[in-house]
Design a protein around this motif. Structure first.
Motif: not given
Length: 84
Positions: A39-60
């Motif tokens: 589950e941690i590995e899934h969460a890591k991938a999810e967070v990094l995808a959001k970061l790369e796509e600049r989606t919430y919470p990384f969209d300011f």
């Protein structure tokens, strides 16, 4: 429960993982259960995808958020900080 692995994300969206050795040791010693690690590995991938796509919470979008000024402060009950 602290699962040892931390992610530092800088304002320019660069990032670094912290405590990777502790995380791996937790998996090896069984402190972090195999199901948790999956589950941690899934969460890591999810967070990094959001970061790369600049989606919430990384969209300011949250930067201009302010609490409702009419919202009353919460009052804690007596002895809220005591263990009973």
């Amino acid at each position: 429960l602290d699962l040892d692995l931390d992610l530092v994300i800088h304002p320019d969206h660069s990032f670094q993982w912290k405590d990777i050795d502790d995380y791996k040791k937790g998996i090896e010693t069984g402190i972090i259960l195999p199901d948790w690690a999956v589950e941690i590995e899934h969460a890591k991938a999810e967070v990094l995808a959001k970061l790369e796509e600049r989606t919430y919470p990384f969209d300011f979008s949250w930067q201009n958020w302010c609490p409702d000024p009419d919202h009353a402060a919460i009052t804690l009950p007596p002895d809220w900080d005591k263990v009973h």
